[in-house]
Write an enzyme that holds these catalytic residues in place. Structure first.
Site, PDB file in Angstrom:
ATOM      1  N   HIS A 122     -20.191  88.551  36.843  1.00 27.45           N
ATOM      2  CA  HIS A 122     -19.817  89.802  37.500  1.00 27.45           C
ATOM      3  C   HIS A 122     -19.273  90.804  36.485  1.00 27.45           C
ATOM      4  CE1 HIS A 122     -18.030  92.354  40.685  1.00 27.45           C
ATOM      5  NE2 HIS A 122     -17.030  92.476  39.841  1.00 27.45           N
ATOM      6  N   GLU A 123     -18.407  90.347  35.585  1.00 23.66           N
ATOM      7  CA  GLU A 123     -17.823  91.253  34.597  1.00 23.66           C
ATOM      8  C   GLU A 123     -18.873  91.733  33.593  1.00 23.66           C
ATOM      9  OE1 GLU A 123     -15.026  92.457  35.126  1.00 23.66           O
ATOM     10  OE2 GLU A 123     -14.353  91.037  36.652  1.00 23.66           O
ATOM     11  N   HIS A 126     -20.696  94.634  35.136  1.00 19.75           N
ATOM     12  CA  HIS A 126     -20.034  95.939  35.038  1.00 19.75           C
ATOM     13  C   HIS A 126     -20.400  96.637  33.730  1.00 19.75           C
ATOM     14  CE1 HIS A 126     -17.639  96.162  38.613  1.00 19.75           C
ATOM     15  NE2 HIS A 126     -16.964  95.059  38.363  1.00 19.75           N
ATOM     16  N   GLU A 185     -18.958  97.353  42.451  1.00 14.75           N
ATOM     17  CA  GLU A 185     -18.600  95.948  42.608  1.00 14.75           C
ATOM     18  C   GLU A 185     -19.776  95.139  43.154  1.00 14.75           C
ATOM     19  OE1 GLU A 185     -15.745  94.294  41.799  1.00 14.75           O
ATOM     20  OE2 GLU A 185     -15.241  96.152  40.772  1.00 14.75           O
TER      21      GLU A 185
END
Length: 245
Positions: A122-123, A126, A185
């Protein structure tokens, strides 16, 4: 007051009807080099204020998971810095300049490397989608837009012009910037799940992770004013994404 002047109620009625509108998203208003420099500065400040964890098991697990995910994305792991920070917070973050931090508290929630991969993926998402730059550009656009609107209202003789501009500034924050962040997100979730699958992790473990996050963090405020989707909403979105992987 002259007939050409708008009352506060009239102006807000026009705004509600859609006469005052905004585009779907701002262009990139902040150069990449500046965004990365700010990210590196924030990282150094974080390193100075919060010590790195001394838990070799945590850091080793993070290194191994990150390496698999980055190599799957054709990235050189040695170009990235991933650090476990000594803090009980249940959180993780990514900064421009290929920096990822996870707090020790997160390891009290994750049960296995698959769930840790959901966080790291997920990071990485980003950063891959340049969300930091888009977020900063949105902030710049908001600042410029509200200042210009205040000038137009005052020049046009709109009653309570400054008050209306301030109220619309809050509206921009609630109606544009925060939903934009929630979209980021969900986009990062999609990227992370796809990266997990490509690297041989089990992306379905992301559902269990967020169920455990929900139990650990308890009640939250309404989703409308949250910068992140609520756990229930996020789990639902993740389950939909999993059907496409």
């Amino acid at each position: 007051m002259c007939n050409a002047c708008l009352s506060r109620r009239s102006f807000l009625s026009l705004a509600a009807a859609g006469t005052v509108s905004a585009c779907d998203g701002p262009p990139d208003l902040v150069p990449d080099a500046q965004v990365e420099a700010m990210g590196l500065q924030a990282w150094e400040q974080m390193r100075a204020e919060t010590p790195a964890s001394r838990n070799a098991e945590y850091q080793g697990a993070l290194d191994a998971v990150s390496r698999r995910l980055l190599e799957e994305q054709n990235q050189r792991p040695q170009d990235w810095e991933v650090v476990v920070f000594a803090s009980p917070q249940i959180n993780a973050f990514a900064l421009p300049g290929r920096k990822i931090g996870i707090y020790e508290g997160m390891f009290g929630v994750v049960q296995n490397t698959d769930q840790l991969a959901a966080i790291v993926g997920h990071e990485i998402g980003h950063l891959a989608a340049e969300h930091a730059q888009k977020r900063m550009s949105a902030q710049v656009a908001k600042s410029l837009g509200v200042r210009f609107l205040a000038w137009v209202l005052n020049v046009g003789g709109v009653e309570y012009g400054n008050e209306i501009a301030a109220a619309l500034g809050l509206g921009v924050e609630v109606g544009l910037l925060l939903p934009y962040s929630r979209d980021h997100e969900l986009e990062a979730d999609r990227f992370g799940l796809q990266a997990m699958a490509g690297a041989g992790f089990r992306p379905e473990e992301a559902v269990t992770l967020w169920q455990r996050m929900q139990a650990a963090q308890g009640n939250r405020g309404p989703e409308f004013l949250a910068t992140h989707p609520t756990p229930d909403s996020r789990i639902e979105q993740i389950e939909e994404i999993l059907q496409t992987i």
